[in-house]
Design a protein around this motif. Sequence first.
Motif, PDB file in Angstrom:
ATOM      1  N   LYS A  97       0.829  -1.210   0.000  1.00 17.85           N
ATOM      2  CA  LYS A  97       0.000   0.000   0.000  1.00 17.85           C
ATOM      3  C   LYS A  97       0.860   1.255   0.000  1.00 17.85           C
ATOM      4  O   LYS A  97       0.591   2.207  -0.754  1.00 17.85           O
ATOM      5  N   VAL A  98       1.892   1.261   0.820  1.00 18.98           N
ATOM      6  CA  VAL A  98       2.782   2.416   0.861  1.00 18.98           C
ATOM      7  C   VAL A  98       3.483   2.593  -0.484  1.00 18.98           C
ATOM      8  O   VAL A  98       3.610   3.713  -0.996  1.00 18.98           O
ATOM      9  N   ALA A  99       3.928   1.480  -1.066  1.00 23.05           N
ATOM     10  CA  ALA A  99       4.592   1.540  -2.379  1.00 23.05           C
ATOM     11  C   ALA A  99       3.653   2.106  -3.439  1.00 23.05           C
ATOM     12  O   ALA A  99       4.057   2.912  -4.282  1.00 23.05           O
ATOM     13  N   GLU A 100       2.387   1.694  -3.379  1.00 22.67           N
ATOM     14  CA  GLU A 100       1.395   2.197  -4.334  1.00 22.67           C
ATOM     15  C   GLU A 100       1.220   3.707  -4.190  1.00 22.67           C
ATOM     16  O   GLU A 100       1.169   4.432  -5.203  1.00 22.67           O
ATOM     17  N   ILE A 101       1.135   4.177  -2.966  1.00 25.24           N
ATOM     18  CA  ILE A 101       0.956   5.613  -2.726  1.00 25.24           C
ATOM     19  C   ILE A 101       2.181   6.399  -3.203  1.00 25.24           C
ATOM     20  O   ILE A 101       2.062   7.427  -3.888  1.00 25.24           O
ATOM     21  N   LEU A 102       3.361   5.905  -2.855  1.00 21.36           N
ATOM     22  CA  LEU A 102       4.586   6.580  -3.271  1.00 21.36           C
ATOM     23  C   LEU A 102       4.703   6.632  -4.790  1.00 21.36           C
ATOM     24  O   LEU A 102       5.122   7.648  -5.363  1.00 21.36           O
ATOM     25  N   ASN A 103       4.325   5.541  -5.433  1.00 18.73           N
ATOM     26  CA  ASN A 103       4.384   5.490  -6.897  1.00 18.73           C
ATOM     27  C   ASN A 103       3.440   6.522  -7.517  1.00 18.73           C
ATOM     28  O   ASN A 103       3.790   7.215  -8.470  1.00 18.73           O
ATOM     29  N   ILE A 104       2.237   6.621  -6.949  1.00 14.30           N
ATOM     30  CA  ILE A 104       1.254   7.586  -7.456  1.00 14.30           C
ATOM     31  C   ILE A 104       1.733   9.019  -7.261  1.00 14.30           C
ATOM     32  O   ILE A 104       1.627   9.857  -8.163  1.00 14.30           O
ATOM     33  N   LYS A 105       2.302   9.299  -6.094  1.00 16.48           N
ATOM     34  CA  LYS A 105       2.654  10.669  -5.744  1.00 16.48           C
ATOM     35  C   LYS A 105       3.990  11.128  -6.335  1.00 16.48           C
ATOM     36  O   LYS A 105       4.182  12.326  -6.587  1.00 16.48           O
ATOM     37  N   ILE A 106       4.903  10.181  -6.577  1.00 24.18           N
ATOM     38  CA  ILE A 106       6.266  10.567  -6.931  1.00 24.18           C
ATOM     39  C   ILE A 106       6.653  10.218  -8.367  1.00 24.18           C
ATOM     40  O   ILE A 106       7.418  10.948  -8.992  1.00 24.18           O
ATOM     41  N   LYS A 136      10.939  23.936  -2.954  1.00 23.88           N
ATOM     42  CA  LYS A 136       9.592  23.965  -2.395  1.00 23.88           C
ATOM     43  C   LYS A 136       8.715  22.874  -3.003  1.00 23.88           C
ATOM     44  O   LYS A 136       7.948  22.207  -2.286  1.00 23.88           O
ATOM     45  N   LYS A 137       8.841  22.659  -4.328  1.00 30.34           N
ATOM     46  CA  LYS A 137       8.035  21.641  -4.998  1.00 30.34           C
ATOM     47  C   LYS A 137       8.384  20.248  -4.487  1.00 30.34           C
ATOM     48  O   LYS A 137       7.499  19.399  -4.271  1.00 30.34           O
ATOM     49  N   CYS A 138       9.654  19.981  -4.289  1.00 30.23           N
ATOM     50  CA  CYS A 138      10.071  18.659  -3.794  1.00 30.23           C
ATOM     51  C   CYS A 138       9.497  18.398  -2.399  1.00 30.23           C
ATOM     52  O   CYS A 138       9.067  17.281  -2.088  1.00 30.23           O
ATOM     53  N   ILE A 139       9.504  19.432  -1.554  1.00 28.46           N
ATOM     54  CA  ILE A 139       8.915  19.281  -0.218  1.00 28.46           C
ATOM     55  C   ILE A 139       7.424  18.997  -0.336  1.00 28.46           C
ATOM     56  O   ILE A 139       6.879  18.143   0.392  1.00 28.46           O
ATOM     57  N   GLN A 140       6.749  19.701  -1.243  1.00 24.42           N
ATOM     58  CA  GLN A 140       5.308  19.481  -1.439  1.00 24.42           C
ATOM     59  C   GLN A 140       5.022  18.045  -1.898  1.00 24.42           C
ATOM     60  O   GLN A 140       4.056  17.421  -1.446  1.00 24.42           O
ATOM     61  N   ILE A 141       5.860  17.509  -2.783  1.00 21.53           N
ATOM     62  CA  ILE A 141       5.679  16.133  -3.272  1.00 21.53           C
ATOM     63  C   ILE A 141       5.808  15.143  -2.111  1.00 21.53           C
ATOM     64  O   ILE A 141       4.983  14.237  -1.933  1.00 21.53           O
ATOM     65  N   ALA A 142       6.871  15.299  -1.320  1.00 23.76           N
ATOM     66  CA  ALA A 142       7.085  14.396  -0.182  1.00 23.76           C
ATOM     67  C   ALA A 142       5.967  14.540   0.844  1.00 23.76           C
ATOM     68  O   ALA A 142       5.482  13.537   1.398  1.00 23.76           O
ATOM     69  N   GLU A 143       5.544  15.780   1.108  1.00 24.71           N
ATOM     70  CA  GLU A 143       4.483  16.014   2.081  1.00 24.71           C
ATOM     71  C   GLU A 143       3.163  15.403   1.620  1.00 24.71           C
ATOM     72  O   GLU A 143       2.403  14.833   2.427  1.00 24.71           O
ATOM     73  N   SER A 144       2.890  15.489   0.333  1.00 18.69           N
ATOM     74  CA  SER A 144       1.668  14.893  -0.222  1.00 18.69           C
ATOM     75  C   SER A 144       1.673  13.379  -0.028  1.00 18.69           C
ATOM     76  O   SER A 144       0.642  12.772   0.324  1.00 18.69           O
ATOM     77  N   ALA A 145       2.837  12.765  -0.260  1.00 13.96           N
ATOM     78  CA  ALA A 145       2.953  11.314  -0.063  1.00 13.96           C
ATOM     79  C   ALA A 145       2.776  10.955   1.408  1.00 13.96           C
ATOM     80  O   ALA A 145       2.105   9.974   1.760  1.00 13.96           O
TER      81      ALA A 145
END
Length: 354
Positions: free
Chosen positions: A251-260, A284-293
Amino acid sequence: MSIIAKELRSYPKIYHKLLLLYIIILAVYGSMFAYSGIFFLFINFAICFFVSMALYIDFNEPKFEKIIKLWIQLSATYIMVSSILVLGWGYGFELFLLELIAINYASPLKNLILKITLPLLQLTLFIILYFTFSGLDVNYGSETIKHISFIFCFCMIAVKFFVLQDNTNTISTLDIIATQKQNISYKNIAEIDYLTGLYNRAPMNEIISKHFKMLSNHQIRSLAIILCDIDNFKNVNDTYGHIFGDIVLSKVAEILNIKISKFGKICRWGGEEFLAIIPAQNFKKCIQIAESARIAIHSANPDKVPISATFGLLYIEDPIEINQAISIADNLLYRGKNQGKNQVVSEKYEPNQR
């Protein structure tokens, strides 16, 4: 439908093409014998024609391939030999007899006895008929009819071998495709983590090296290295079992794949740890990507079990050693663990401060 599927479906029809050519030969010679009043040969060719037509119409599935191959071999041998016996040598039927031997090996029957005995029988008949009839005069018609018959036989044999060559090319194509698919399959096994479907560590090392080289050559302006670790994963395994632990990993891998994945590459770095590399995005964008995940993972609750993950993010604009960059990201990750977990700890690399 894929190209491979189309090739696989079209391949077995080669025997059907040969049967159609055989029917054309039977029709032409049957008509010629009827016109010439050679009724014995006309009846033989007519019987073979109608049987072949029935096979062509009703037995058009791959499972009847052996029956049709055997029918062509046996019936054609009979009518070619009977034609030579009635007409003599030189009408081209002797060529058909040799061609049957070649076809037997180009499109062989799987029965070993038939595979050996049929060509031997045909070759023996050819030799016997050659020594018996090659010196005799023409029995029917004129030399012109004889030459036309010979040329027609030669042309039809050429067409048959063209069809067989096309089939050989198809088989070669299928072999190449099958080999490529197998190689791709083995490559996938080596590169893809079986549980998460993400890259494993080996191909990710190559990807990281490529991106760091691009950064050094000023082909890209920045890179972000992100390490993600599932919080309290050992407790999840101990409490709910390893099967549920695998569910959480997936599940975590799926979320990371979707977000990143739309921004960069991600892999299962080892155990419950994941690593991502994101090129050419601002800090800032990289932080937003990680935060979204992170938020998506915290909201997942597989089987109503709360989970979370901590992220360490290093943003790089200046050249740095790969191992050093990953080590810094790892330190940021564990800083987040020590500060309460379920957070993104980020830092912009400043070479003068290290």
